[in-house]
Scaffold this motif. Structure first.
Motif, PDB file in Angstrom:
ATOM      1  N   LEU A   1       0.816  -1.216   0.000  1.00  0.00           N
ATOM      2  CA  LEU A   1       0.000   0.000   0.000  1.00  0.00           C
ATOM      3  C   LEU A   1       0.850   1.267   0.000  1.00  0.00           C
ATOM      4  O   LEU A   1       0.462   2.285  -0.581  1.00  0.00           O
ATOM      5  N   THR A   2       2.017   1.213   0.625  1.00  0.00           N
ATOM      6  CA  THR A   2       2.938   2.364   0.582  1.00  0.00           C
ATOM      7  C   THR A   2       3.484   2.537  -0.826  1.00  0.00           C
ATOM      8  O   THR A   2       3.548   3.662  -1.348  1.00  0.00           O
ATOM      9  N   TYR A   3       3.873   1.433  -1.452  1.00  0.00           N
ATOM     10  CA  TYR A   3       4.307   1.452  -2.857  1.00  0.00           C
ATOM     11  C   TYR A   3       3.203   2.037  -3.733  1.00  0.00           C
ATOM     12  O   TYR A   3       3.444   2.937  -4.552  1.00  0.00           O
ATOM     13  N   HIS A   4       1.990   1.556  -3.541  1.00  0.00           N
ATOM     14  CA  HIS A   4       0.835   2.000  -4.339  1.00  0.00           C
ATOM     15  C   HIS A   4       0.558   3.485  -4.107  1.00  0.00           C
ATOM     16  O   HIS A   4       0.265   4.225  -5.053  1.00  0.00           O
ATOM     17  N   HIS A   5       0.670   3.930  -2.859  1.00  0.00           N
ATOM     18  CA  HIS A   5       0.423   5.340  -2.534  1.00  0.00           C
ATOM     19  C   HIS A   5       1.328   6.254  -3.351  1.00  0.00           C
ATOM     20  O   HIS A   5       0.861   7.219  -3.969  1.00  0.00           O
ATOM     21  N   TYR A   6       2.625   5.960  -3.361  1.00  0.00           N
ATOM     22  CA  TYR A   6       3.555   6.825  -4.094  1.00  0.00           C
ATOM     23  C   TYR A   6       3.418   6.649  -5.599  1.00  0.00           C
ATOM     24  O   TYR A   6       3.555   7.626  -6.351  1.00  0.00           O
TER      25      TYR A   6
ATOM     26  N   ALA B   1      -6.263   6.181  -2.426  1.00  0.00           N
ATOM     27  CA  ALA B   1      -4.853   6.584  -2.302  1.00  0.00           C
ATOM     28  C   ALA B   1      -4.642   8.055  -2.647  1.00  0.00           C
ATOM     29  O   ALA B   1      -3.733   8.692  -2.121  1.00  0.00           O
ATOM     30  N   LEU B   2      -5.489   8.599  -3.523  1.00  0.00           N
ATOM     31  CA  LEU B   2      -5.370  10.010  -3.913  1.00  0.00           C
ATOM     32  C   LEU B   2      -6.058  10.963  -2.935  1.00  0.00           C
ATOM     33  O   LEU B   2      -5.854  12.169  -3.007  1.00  0.00           O
ATOM     34  N   SER B   3      -6.846  10.417  -2.029  1.00  0.00           N
ATOM     35  CA  SER B   3      -7.613  11.270  -1.109  1.00  0.00           C
ATOM     36  C   SER B   3      -6.716  11.840  -0.004  1.00  0.00           C
ATOM     37  O   SER B   3      -5.644  11.316   0.282  1.00  0.00           O
ATOM     38  N   GLN B   4      -7.215  12.897   0.621  1.00  0.00           N
ATOM     39  CA  GLN B   4      -6.476  13.525   1.732  1.00  0.00           C
ATOM     40  C   GLN B   4      -6.391  12.605   2.947  1.00  0.00           C
ATOM     41  O   GLN B   4      -5.543  12.781   3.824  1.00  0.00           O
ATOM     42  N   TYR B   5      -7.262  11.584   2.991  1.00  0.00           N
ATOM     43  CA  TYR B   5      -7.289  10.683   4.142  1.00  0.00           C
ATOM     44  C   TYR B   5      -6.257   9.559   4.043  1.00  0.00           C
ATOM     45  O   TYR B   5      -6.139   8.741   4.948  1.00  0.00           O
TER      46      TYR B   5
END
Length: 199
Positions: free
Chosen positions: A27-32, A57-61
């Motif tokens: 999920l960290t990989y996906h976030h970036y 992943a694109l949201s502010q949350y």
């Protein structure tokens, strides 16, 4: 350093912690990947407008004070996994009360994230749901184990062990630092990798 003896329930608990840790890394990989690259092709877990990992992943949350929530997950799951595996022989069943408290906080935060997904974003991340499932199962497994060994002196014993046994404190500090290093290292590595490709 003593490593715990394994029974079937312990193996399941360790496997759940490892699955959760690997999922948090993904999920960290996906976030970036999503936030830096903004790829035209959607992720495998973006199926429709409701099941959409990318929009989550694109949201502010997806971040907390500028840190990806998944990176905090790497830290938390790594710390719990290391503490559980390497302290169980030193602390016995008392380790379940210590870690149940941490898992309880993680469980509450997961409920908050799930509420955000359903009622504010109206989009659910499948890979996040894997984490929610793991933390829920782990939390209730640890609570069930606690009910078997609970005694009035248990909390006092844990207080004494955690505060006055230098060897235990040194191990906890070591696991905290290793988990922090792993989380920070993974976070920076993924961020720099995608920034380098993007530029």
């Amino acid at each position: 350093m003593n490593i715990m003896k394994f029974d079937k329930r312990v193996i399941l608990e360790v496997m759940l912690l490892m699955v959760a840790l690997l999922d948090a890394l993904y999920l960290t990989y996906h976030h970036y990947h999503i936030n830096i690259m903004r790829p035209a092709v959607k992720s495998f877990c973006s199926i429709n407008s409701f099941i959409d990992c990318d929009s989550v992943a694109l949201s502010q949350y997806s971040t907390l004070m500028g840190i990806p929530v998944s990176s905090l997950g790497i830290f938390a799951y790594a710390f719990v996994l290391l503490s559980y595996v390497f302290l169980k022989n030193d602390c016995g069943e008392k380790i379940h009360l210590c870690l149940a408290g941490i898992l309880g906080l993680m469980f509450i935060f997961s409920l908050y994230e799930l509420w955000i997904s359903f009622f504010i974003l109206k989009s659910v991340c499948l890979m996040c749901c894997v984490l929610y499932f793991c933390i829920t199962l782990l939390f209730f497994m640890f609570i069930a184990r606690l009910r078997q060994v609970w005694s009035k002196n248990l909390v006092k014993q844990i207080f004494v062990v955690c505060l006055f046994e230098r060897k235990i404190l040194m191990k906890i500090a070591t696991f905290f630092n290793v988990a922090l290093f792993l989380a920070f290292g993974a976070d920076r590595a993924f961020a720099q990798y995608f920034e380098k490709i993007h530029n």
